[in-house]
Design a protein around this motif. Structure first.
Motif, PDB file in Angstrom:
ATOM      1  N   ASP A   1      49.928  31.505  25.491  1.00  0.00           N
ATOM      2  CA  ASP A   1      48.763  32.099  24.846  1.00  0.00           C
ATOM      3  C   ASP A   1      47.845  32.866  25.809  1.00  0.00           C
ATOM      4  O   ASP A   1      46.647  33.005  25.564  1.00  0.00           O
ATOM      5  CB  ASP A   1      47.935  31.043  24.102  1.00  0.00           C
ATOM      6  N   PHE A   2      48.402  33.316  26.928  1.00  0.00           N
ATOM      7  CA  PHE A   2      47.584  34.047  27.894  1.00  0.00           C
ATOM      8  C   PHE A   2      48.335  35.229  28.485  1.00  0.00           C
ATOM      9  O   PHE A   2      47.910  36.359  28.369  1.00  0.00           O
ATOM     10  CB  PHE A   2      47.111  33.109  29.013  1.00  0.00           C
TER      11      PHE A   2
ATOM     12  N   LYS B   1      47.299  39.053  32.289  1.00  0.00           N
ATOM     13  CA  LYS B   1      46.815  38.685  30.961  1.00  0.00           C
ATOM     14  C   LYS B   1      47.139  39.833  30.008  1.00  0.00           C
ATOM     15  O   LYS B   1      46.942  41.002  30.349  1.00  0.00           O
ATOM     16  CB  LYS B   1      45.305  38.448  30.992  1.00  0.00           C
TER      17      LYS B   1
ATOM     18  N   SER C   1      44.309  39.506  36.087  1.00  0.00           N
ATOM     19  CA  SER C   1      43.027  38.801  36.075  1.00  0.00           C
ATOM     20  C   SER C   1      42.772  38.068  37.397  1.00  0.00           C
ATOM     21  O   SER C   1      41.622  37.882  37.781  1.00  0.00           O
ATOM     22  CB  SER C   1      42.957  37.819  34.912  1.00  0.00           C
TER      23      SER C   1
END
Length: 161
Positions: A114-115, A145, A154
């Protein structure tokens, strides 16, 4: 006094328990596999990033990073987004022909649920200094990301300088 066979049996029972516990934990460990698609995407982004770097194209290079970027360097400490790009602007103005190349076979890609993804690798930087080519080989780890279907860095860790 406890008979020796009880101590031996207790030890064997305890050892069997530890071995069983280890295998149970090993079976519970669920590591998300890296899909070929993810590997190819991050590999392609590495190429985009460093094609822009090698061309000293700040307009293509800078947008590949998030503004909350944290850049960790073993001999430079924690650098902010502003500091990183101030340094790159100065570097891009130098005439030393600095270039970066990924060391073949060193790229690893791991998903972050989820990233995005973790990219790990080894790269070489080459430049001219006093009429001689200098080559440095270093390790890095980038946290990519996915933002609005675009990959951005990031966090960057540069080490083994």
């Amino acid at each position: 006094m406890t008979p020796k066979f009880l101590n031996k049996n207790a030890f064997l029972l305890f050892f069997t328990f530890l071995v069983g516990l280890h295998f149970a934990q090993a079976q519970e460990k669920k590591v998300a596999p890296t899909s070929q698609e993810l590997y190819n995407e991050i590999s392609a982004m590495d190429t985009v990033l460093f094609d822009a770097f090698n061309a000293k194209d700040m307009a293509k290079f800078k947008p590949l990073f998030l503004e909350d970027l944290e850049w960790y360097q073993d001999n430079g400490g924690l650098l902010s987004y502003e500091t990183v790009f101030s340094n790159f602007e100065k570097m891009f103005k130098n005439e030393n022909k600095l270039t970066r190349q990924l060391v073949k076979g060193s790229l690893e890609v791991h998903p972050i649920k989820d990233f995005g993804a973790i990219e790990i690798g080894v790269h070489q930087f080459k430049h001219m200094e006093n009429g001689k080519e200098e080559i440095g080989t270093f390790k890095f780890l980038a946290i990519w990301k996915k933002v609005n279907n675009e990959w951005k860095i990031s966090r960057m860790i540069s080490y083994d300088h």
